[in-house]
Enzyme design. Structure first.
Site, PDB file in Angstrom:
ATOM      1  N   GLY A  12      30.825  12.504  42.864  1.00 31.23           N
ATOM      2  CA  GLY A  12      31.399  13.734  43.412  1.00 31.23           C
ATOM      3  C   GLY A  12      31.030  13.932  44.872  1.00 31.23           C
ATOM      4  CD  GLN A  13      32.351  18.340  49.091  1.00 36.61           C
ATOM      5  OE1 GLN A  13      32.277  19.253  48.276  1.00 36.61           O
ATOM      6  NE2 GLN A  13      32.708  18.549  50.332  1.00 36.61           N
ATOM      7  CG  ASP A  35      30.990  10.631  38.147  1.00 36.91           C
ATOM      8  OD1 ASP A  35      31.693  11.180  37.273  1.00 36.91           O
ATOM      9  OD2 ASP A  35      30.786  11.136  39.268  1.00 36.91           O
ATOM     10  CB  ILE A  36      33.470  10.639  33.736  1.00 38.77           C
ATOM     11  CG1 ILE A  36      34.231  10.451  32.436  1.00 38.77           C
ATOM     12  CG2 ILE A  36      34.353  11.173  34.849  1.00 38.77           C
ATOM     13  CD1 ILE A  36      33.923  11.481  31.389  1.00 38.77           C
ATOM     14  NE  ARG A  37      36.202  10.654  39.463  1.00 38.95           N
ATOM     15  CZ  ARG A  37      35.604  10.667  40.643  1.00 38.95           C
ATOM     16  NH1 ARG A  37      35.399   9.542  41.297  1.00 38.95           N
ATOM     17  NH2 ARG A  37      35.194  11.791  41.189  1.00 38.95           N
ATOM     18  CG  ASP A  53      31.577  12.644  28.579  1.00 43.37           C
ATOM     19  OD1 ASP A  53      31.230  13.607  29.294  1.00 43.37           O
ATOM     20  OD2 ASP A  53      32.391  12.741  27.633  1.00 43.37           O
ATOM     21  CE1 TYR A 143      30.798  25.293  39.834  1.00 42.66           C
ATOM     22  CE2 TYR A 143      30.944  26.881  41.622  1.00 42.66           C
ATOM     23  CZ  TYR A 143      30.448  25.704  41.110  1.00 42.66           C
ATOM     24  OH  TYR A 143      29.614  24.928  41.872  1.00 42.66           O
ATOM     25  CE  LYS A 147      27.297  25.102  39.018  1.00 49.00           C
ATOM     26  NZ  LYS A 147      26.492  23.918  38.664  1.00 49.00           N
TER      27      LYS A 147
END
Length: 317
Positions: A12-13, A35-37, A53, A143, A147
């Site tokens: 991710g970012q 990661d998932i990918r 996952d 979100y 959190k």
């Protein structure tokens, strides 16, 4: 012996840059990315990577055992704008992944956990200016709700089971290395790409929407320094306020025009405007500065230079 680190959500970012920074610090083989990918070629080539996952407890536990992991950075999450479209998926990913990691730490399979929170924990009833560390939190997004719940669980696991969990409420994060992942502050990354490519940008937030922001290098530094701080200095176990910059699309446009005078912006606010309106416009992070010595390095002009240079280099714009 160097401690072994697992980063969940490494593509991710934040995850991408955190993985590279930690590998540089403690050695490539000591940081397991998952990661998932698969992620960027640079990330994949730099050290061990496992497809996993975050919501699958067995997969995460297997990685922890296989690599003898000491510390987990749980960066997998569904962000604000995306989670509004898929509420149940957002809740399931954001909460279940956290419970998996907290339970592994409770069972003494991990010695330290980092979990990111966000300014999304605040809501329309929170004081907007200089939002205090401890204040009203009535988030209105999926979100934000996830959190806020996560913060309570982190503190609970620390108090009840002695889990060494540490957290930061990230502001909007700005980076040129990875494209943003469906957050409300994404405009502040997109605007640079569009300024270079098309000399114009249509903002999905109004010109005077002020939000707390931070250049990614500062965020990565803060994350690592919080994790390196002696446990007794980490006095807040829900999540620390963290701040660096506050600006509006209009101010950001002025900073870009210093480099690209012909740049133009127009405004077409969408559903993300309501999310942004529910968040603070500036954050009081004095506790992070006192407890573990946090200091930001990038102002808006330095960040703008880095962003424009970086995008040219990485994305060949």
């Amino acid at each position: 012996m160097a401690s072994k680190i697992l980063i969940i959500g490494a593509c991710g970012q934040i995850g991408t840059e955190l993985t590279m920074a930690l590998r540089e610090k403690v050695g490539n083989q000591n940081v397991i990315a998952s990661d998932i990918r698969e992620g960027s070629p640079e990330l994949m080539a730099s050290g061990p990577f496992e497809v996993a996952d975050a919501t699958n407890f067995e997969q995460i536990q297997d990685l922890v055992i296989q690599y003898e992991i000491d510390e987990v950075y749980l960066m997998a999450a569904m962000l604000s704008a995306t989670a509004e479209k898929f509420p149940m998926k957002g809740w399931a990913l954001n909460m279940n992944s956290l419970f998996h990691v907290l339970n592994l730490a409770k069972d003494k399979k991990l010695s330290k956990v980092f979990w990111p929170s966000s300014i999304a924990v605040f809501g329309p009833t929170t004081p907007k200016q200089d939002t205090p560390q401890t204040t009203v939190m009535e988030p209105t997004t999926v979100y934000g709700i996830s959190k806020q719940a996560g913060e309570r669980w982190c503190e609970y696991y620390h108090n009840k089971f002695g889990v060494d969990v540490r957290s930061i409420r990230y502001p909007g994060l700005i980076s040129y290395k990875t494209l943003p992942g469906g957050g409300t502050t994404d405009y502040a990354v997109e605007i640079y790409h569009e300024a270079l490519k098309n000399k114009k940008y249509t903002s999905f937030l109004k010109e005077d929407t002020e939000l707390p922001m931070m250049f990614m290098d500062d965020a990565i530094r803060a994350t690592i320094s919080l994790m390196e701080a002696p446990a007794e200095n980490v006095k807040i176990r829900s999540s620390y306020n963290l701040a660096a910059l506050n600006f509006t699309p209009e101010t950001l446009t002025k900073a870009i025009k210093k480099h690209i005078p012909e740049f133009e912006i127009d405004y077409a606010p969408d559903f993300r405007q309501a999310i942004a309106d529910s968040w603070p416009s500036s954050i009081d992070d004095s506790r992070a500065r006192e407890d573990w010595g946090w200091q930001h390095e990038f102002d808006i002009d330095r960040m703008t230079e880095e962003m424009l240079e970086g995008i040219k280099e990485v994305h060949h714009v």
